[in-house]
Design an enzyme around this catalytic site. Structure first.
Site, PDB file in Angstrom:
ATOM      1  N   GLU A   1       6.835   6.652 -10.064  1.00 25.90           N
ATOM      2  CA  GLU A   1       6.183   6.556  -8.757  1.00 25.90           C
ATOM      3  C   GLU A   1       6.178   7.905  -8.050  1.00 25.90           C
ATOM      4  O   GLU A   1       5.229   8.278  -7.374  1.00 25.90           O
ATOM      5  CB  GLU A   1       6.910   5.508  -7.922  1.00 25.90           C
ATOM      6  CG  GLU A   1       6.210   5.146  -6.648  1.00 25.90           C
ATOM      7  CD  GLU A   1       6.899   4.020  -5.930  1.00 25.90           C
ATOM      8  OE1 GLU A   1       6.324   2.927  -5.884  1.00 25.90           O
ATOM      9  OE2 GLU A   1       8.015   4.233  -5.416  1.00 25.90           O
TER      10      GLU A   1
ATOM     11  N   HIS B   1      -6.733   6.089  -6.927  1.00 22.99           N
ATOM     12  CA  HIS B   1      -7.273   6.271  -5.577  1.00 22.99           C
ATOM     13  C   HIS B   1      -7.655   4.933  -4.938  1.00 22.99           C
ATOM     14  O   HIS B   1      -8.662   4.834  -4.246  1.00 22.99           O
ATOM     15  CB  HIS B   1      -8.444   7.257  -5.586  1.00 22.99           C
ATOM     16  CG  HIS B   1      -7.986   8.659  -5.779  1.00 22.99           C
ATOM     17  ND1 HIS B   1      -7.746   9.188  -7.026  1.00 22.99           N
ATOM     18  CD2 HIS B   1      -7.683   9.633  -4.888  1.00 22.99           C
ATOM     19  CE1 HIS B   1      -7.333  10.445  -6.883  1.00 22.99           C
ATOM     20  NE2 HIS B   1      -7.269  10.728  -5.600  1.00 22.99           N
TER      21      HIS B   1
ATOM     22  N   CYS C   1       8.977   1.847   3.032  1.00 25.01           N
ATOM     23  CA  CYS C   1       7.939   1.316   2.134  1.00 25.01           C
ATOM     24  C   CYS C   1       7.119   0.193   2.767  1.00 25.01           C
ATOM     25  O   CYS C   1       6.098  -0.213   2.216  1.00 25.01           O
ATOM     26  CB  CYS C   1       8.552   0.849   0.822  1.00 25.01           C
ATOM     27  SG  CYS C   1       9.218   2.210  -0.148  1.00 25.01           S
TER      28      CYS C   1
END
Length: 133
Positions: free
Chosen positions: A123, A68, A23
């Site tokens: 997620e 986005h 991550c």
């Protein structure tokens, strides 16, 4: 007690500075927010809230703030680099974790006048963070 939940899908990219695993690298998610409202009574239409109203109040915020978008902490070293390159991104004042994004959405729903009790942020399939008061 009555509840309703509205799901809202969106895509975003981020990285978690200092994370010991994958991550820490730039990566993206196809997320889904589940916004849950609660009321002891129903309105004149027999609803906690109209799904369309919930969708409109949340969708525009998600579209502007998250969908986005590359979400970076405001002190991320990439921020000045991307600014000089005129690349789009969104600098945030929090670590862009699923938990903090759930809280971010909860706070917006609350400020938009929705009787929100919980926001769950998926997620990715099977990885869900929840914020509730």
């Amino acid at each position: 007690m009555f509840q309703l939940t509205q799901g809202l899908a969106f895509c975003y990219g981020h990285r978690l500075l200092g994370h010991p695993g994958k991550c820490a690298r730039l990566h993206g998610h196809n997320a889904r927010a589940l916004v849950t409202l609660r009321s002891e009574t129903l309105d004149a239409q027999g609803m906690v809230a109209d799904f369309d109203t919930v969708l409109r109040r949340m969708r525009s915020f998600i579209d502007e703030q998250l969908d986005h978008q590359l979400l970076l902490e405001e002190h991320d070293p990439l921020v000045p680099v991307l600014r000089t390159m005129n690349e789009p991104f969104r600098a945030v004042r929090f670590r862009p974790t699923a938990e903090n994004l759930a809280r971010f959405l909860f706070e917006h729903a609350e400020s938009a006048g929705l009787p929100v009790i919980e926001v769950r942020l998926e997620e990715q399939p099977g990885s869900v963070a929840t914020f509730r008061k």
